[in-house]
Design a protein around this motif. Sequence first.
Motif, short mmCIF file in Angstrom:
data_model
loop_
_atom_site.label_atom_id
_atom_site.label_comp_id
_atom_site.label_asym_id
_atom_site.label_seq_id
_atom_site.Cartn_x
_atom_site.Cartn_y
_atom_site.Cartn_z
N ALA A 145 -2.37 11.07 -5.00
CA ALA A 145 -1.59 11.35 -6.20
C ALA A 145 -1.75 12.81 -6.62
CB ALA A 145 -2.03 10.43 -7.33
N SER A 146 -2.19 13.67 -5.71
CA SER A 146 -2.34 15.08 -6.04
C SER A 146 -2.00 15.93 -4.82
CB SER A 146 -3.77 15.38 -6.51
OG SER A 146 -4.70 15.12 -5.48
N TYR A 147 -1.73 17.21 -5.09
CA TYR A 147 -1.32 18.12 -4.02
C TYR A 147 -1.73 19.53 -4.39
CZ TYR A 147 1.79 20.86 -0.98
OH TYR A 147 2.31 21.76 -0.08
N ALA A 148 -2.47 20.20 -3.49
CA ALA A 148 -2.88 21.58 -3.70
C ALA A 148 -1.79 22.51 -3.19
CB ALA A 148 -4.20 21.86 -3.00
N VAL A 149 -1.20 23.27 -4.07
CA VAL A 149 -0.13 24.19 -3.68
C VAL A 149 -0.74 25.32 -2.86
CG1 VAL A 149 1.70 25.72 -4.50
CG2 VAL A 149 1.14 23.64 -5.78
N PRO A 150 -0.23 25.58 -1.66
CA PRO A 150 -0.79 26.67 -0.85
C PRO A 150 -0.49 28.03 -1.46
CG PRO A 150 1.14 25.71 0.23
CD PRO A 150 0.85 24.86 -0.97
N ASP A 151 -1.29 29.02 -1.07
CA ASP A 151 -1.05 30.35 -1.61
C ASP A 151 0.25 30.94 -1.05
OD1 ASP A 151 -1.78 31.00 0.95
OD2 ASP A 151 -3.59 32.08 0.43
N THR A 208 4.57 17.03 1.70
CA THR A 208 4.37 15.59 1.82
C THR A 208 2.95 15.32 2.28
OG1 THR A 208 6.70 15.23 2.35
CG2 THR A 208 5.16 13.48 2.94
N VAL A 209 2.25 14.47 1.56
CA VAL A 209 0.85 14.17 1.86
C VAL A 209 0.68 12.66 1.96
CG1 VAL A 209 -0.12 16.27 0.87
CG2 VAL A 209 0.33 14.32 -0.61
N GLU A 210 -0.44 12.26 2.52
CA GLU A 210 -0.70 10.85 2.77
C GLU A 210 -1.40 10.18 1.58
OE1 GLU A 210 0.34 9.28 5.52
OE2 GLU A 210 1.20 11.15 6.27
N ALA A 240 0.82 -1.21 0.00
CA ALA A 240 0.00 0.00 0.00
C ALA A 240 0.86 1.26 0.00
CB ALA A 240 -0.92 0.01 1.22
N GLN A 241 0.29 2.34 -0.57
CA GLN A 241 0.99 3.61 -0.59
C GLN A 241 1.03 4.22 0.80
OE1 GLN A 241 -0.71 6.59 -3.15
NE2 GLN A 241 0.91 8.08 -2.80
N GLY A 242 2.17 4.83 1.13
CA GLY A 242 2.30 5.52 2.40
C GLY A 242 2.26 7.02 2.26
N GLN A 243 3.09 7.57 1.34
CA GLN A 243 3.19 9.02 1.21
C GLN A 243 3.44 9.41 -0.24
OE1 GLN A 243 6.50 9.62 3.99
NE2 GLN A 243 5.11 10.70 5.37
N TYR A 280 6.74 8.76 -4.85
CA TYR A 280 5.82 8.01 -4.00
C TYR A 280 6.60 7.08 -3.09
CZ TYR A 280 2.06 9.32 -7.29
OH TYR A 280 1.15 10.00 -8.06
N ALA A 281 6.03 6.79 -1.92
CA ALA A 281 6.62 5.81 -1.00
C ALA A 281 5.54 4.82 -0.57
CB ALA A 281 7.20 6.50 0.23
#
Length: 452
Positions: A136-142, A131-133, A109-112, A157-158
């Motif tokens: 497969a996507s990430y919202a770039v903060p303002d 780094t997210v849990e 299973a995917q970890g991070q 991926y890990a």
Amino acid sequence: MDAIDHPTAATSSGRSLFTEGSPATGVPATVITADWLNGVQGEMLTVIQTAGLAPSGGDHTQLLQAIRTISSTALVRQPINLGPAAGAIGVSGTPTLSASPYYSLYGVAQGQARFEIATSPSFVPILHSGTVEAVASYAVPDLVLATTGVYWWRVAYADVEGHWSAPSTPTAFTCAAIFSFVARPTNQTPANGSAGAALQPTLTSSPFSVVAGADAHAASRWRVSTVPSFDTVVYDSGISAGALTSVTLPSTAALTPLTVYYFQCQHQGATLGWSDWSAPTAFTAGAGAGEWIFSTPGTTTFTVPVGVTLLTQVTVVGGGGGGGYDTSQYDSSEGGPAGNGGVSIKYNLPVTPGQVFTIVVPAGGSLGQPGGSASFGTLLSATGGAAGPNDLNQRGADGTGIGGDYNPEYRSQFATFGGVSYGGGGSGGSLAFTGGAGTPGRVGAVCIKWGG
């Protein structure tokens, strides 16, 4: 890399091989050429550098380290950047980076997922890393990206066992000249650091707003946690079109009294999508509903519990007077019943956690004696009931409440706490020495309530 190709090389089954030569037969030894040595060196350096190591002449374990690293990354497939598309222009200041799905060679299973942004394809330096849990996507903060800026991004991926893939091949995008996005909301209530919040508090945020544009407020999301990282949550509203700038926690959130909690919210625009999460703020849940009954005669103190800022009701009850009795064996008179203790009630008393009040709990009067007075600090008091008259079948006077919002005549419903009635006057009786004496008065009490 190629096999040794010098004319002195031996040939076997179509392969060029080294030979030590034979002076007896006139076969020369194979000449090791610079080209071949450079090829071997280049191949090994490529492996070492691909693993992210800097070649070092004093470290003879680098090739082994590199093989282990590359073998590990091969367990998780290298992701592919999907969006923003390579070379995209006019990208917003808070884009969502998305990549191909996670894949593990052995189904682990995917970890991070670790997303990185830089201003050059070398990624030196890295501008932003998130780094997210297991996504497969990430919202770039303002406030990370600038208008008209050109950025490269990549992701690795890990799996849950800690094996990382190789980073994706970087791709670039160019930001728009003007950013239009849903502004990050701010938490309003409960105020940051506040104590004594309700166990079902109402969370509120700043109004919906858009930077450099306009949009309609479509939905919001709220979450509460015991840690500011929100690794675990005790409440998540999900996407809510109703709770836009406020939400009242349901009882299922089950907040624990006197516990610190953190909350966040985010706003969604109908066109521009989601804002960043608000900065976490903390509040301490109140003590909940509580009741403290003081009923042991004597003087003691009450300390306001942490998180309690309002006593919803304080009731003091004086001791009941002792019943009267017949002092003479030569007549048929009886003693009278005693008076009840006074009652004083205070509602909604503001207090400060840690504040101390002196409590006086009176004893009931013994036969023919008045009850004692009760008090709560200097705010409330109640005198005891008068003793029942001896040799006179008349009732003693009731005590008096002082200082309360309500100082009623004694009724059992005002003086019963935890199923026990306090402050009642004793009954009158006949001859004390023949066993027909009256009864002593009941002990007084102080009852304190909060919450609820």
